[in-house]
Design an enzyme around this catalytic site. Structure first.
Site: not given
Length: 393
Positions: A182, A210, A241
């Site tokens: 990340s 991610h 996310k």
């Protein structure tokens, strides 16, 4: 403040003096390409809202509809009275999306790691962990009580070295890595890591927080990216996310999923994800299964922004994903750069120690499919102005 707490005040003052104190800004609008931050309209380069789904009309409508049917909260842990039909539907849908036999959901990606690692290994076992793994992996490893042996970042050769050095010293072994890292935006060489772990009988776990909605075909993640379906034992993800909601997921071998329903402590001892969040997550899966347009737009935006930043003379590190670190070195400079950007109506936060190593402070730009080309150009203009002012470029 009592005398026994003065040490905290001293620590906080030390953070401020070293440019490491985190001043938390307040959002006054829905997530999107532009935000109201501390009362000011600014271009959003901070959120993990990769696909712009956090304020998508279909997710909002799905949450509203289920709110009327199921109410606000589940009012129980999953194992007592908190498992609703929609929880099981989401798990079925995520398993199908990820092309695995089974999936289980948690309250967050963080708790998914805290649940999974201690359920798989204990004091008689060993964990081989990438040296730059996320804090949630580190905490999950510590909770397990298993010895933790770090290997060099994204280095399958070093992973094999530490496995060989420790053979015969443990009952079971688990290798764990982030999929997309990340802070740097680089990706684990998961295909090579799999070759090493399969060769030596080591369980393999990847945290793809991610990579969900970003990597792989239509955002199916890093396992799909490397075509390792059925080979990675545990794939951890998040719904907070790219999916734009909140929650965590563990996908993979059905035996592991069944075991986590029995021994995953956040599953056993913390209330289930709320019905509106579950409904919104299902709507996000619907959108990703219908079209790759949002994922394609995200990558197009990322390629454009990174190319232009490099052309301006900025160092964007090792990133090969939409995460774009602007490497600045020392934390005080990164914090000053962030403040100057905010004056130019760009919201991009500084990141320093302990989130990243000392001397590796940066501005981390999070590109989204919701950014227009005009948005990106405005951001580039602000970075160029501040970069020249502070002598970075």
């Amino acid at each position: 403040m009592t005398e026994r707490l003065t040490w905290i005040q001293q620590e906080i003052e030390g953070l401020k003096e070293n440019g490491l104190y985190n001043r938390i800004r307040t959002i006054g609008s829905p997530q999107g390409a532009w935000l109201i931050v501390d009362g000011k309209r600014v271009l959003n380069f901070c959120s993990n809202n990769y696909l712009g789904l956090a304020n998508h009309p279909r997710l909002i409508e799905a949450a509203r509809e289920i709110l009327d049917r199921y109410g606000v909260g589940p009012a129980a842990v999953r194992t007592i009275a908190g498992t609703m039909e929609i929880h099981l539907e989401l798990e079925r849908r995520l398993a199908a999306f990820k092309k695995v036999p089974a999936a289980i959901t948690f309250q967050s990606g963080f708790t998914a790691n805290l649940a999974t690692i201690p359920a798989l290994v204990g004091k008689e076992d060993v964990i081989f962990s990438d040296e730059l793994n996320h804090a949630s992996i580190i905490d999950g490893c510590r909770l397990s009580g298993a010895p933790i042996i770090r290997y060099a970042h994204c280095d399958p050769t070093d992973l094999e070295r530490v496995i060989l050095e420790n053979q015969g010293k443990y009952r079971r072994a688990l290798a764990v890595t982030d999929g997309v890292f990340s802070m740097d935006g680089d990706i684990a060489p998961l295909d090579q890591i799999y070759e090493v772990t399969s060769k030596h009988g080591v369980m393999l776990m990847v945290d793809d927080a991610h990579g969900e909605g970003v990597m792989g075909k239509g955002g199916r993640g890093i396992v799909d990216h490397f075509n390792l379906h059925g080979k990675v034992d545990v794939e951890v993800g998040t719904l907070s996310k790219a999916f734009g909601v909140v929650g965590g997921v563990v996908a993979g071998d059905p035996l592991i999923v069944e075991w986590l329903r029995q021994r995953g402590r956040p599953f056993l001892f913390s209330s289930a994800v709320t019905p509106p969040d579950v409904a919104a997550a299902i709507a996000a899966v619907d959108l990703l299964e219908e079209s790759t347009d949002l994922v394609d737009r995200l990558w197009e935006n990322a390629r454009y922004f990174k190319a232009e930043m490099k052309r301006l003379g900025f160092d964007t590190g090792k990133s090969v994903t939409p995460i774009t670190p602007i490497m600045l070195g020392e934390a005080p400079l990164a914090q000053q750069f962030s403040r100057e950007l905010f004056e130019e109506n760009v919201f991009a936060m500084a990141i320093g120690f302990p989130t990243v190593p000392r001397g590796k402070a940066r501005i981390r730009v999070m590109i989204s499919a919701s950014h227009s080309r005009d948005d990106l150009d405005k951001g580039l203009e602000a970075f160029a102005k501040v970069g020249k002012k502070l002598g970075v470029i």
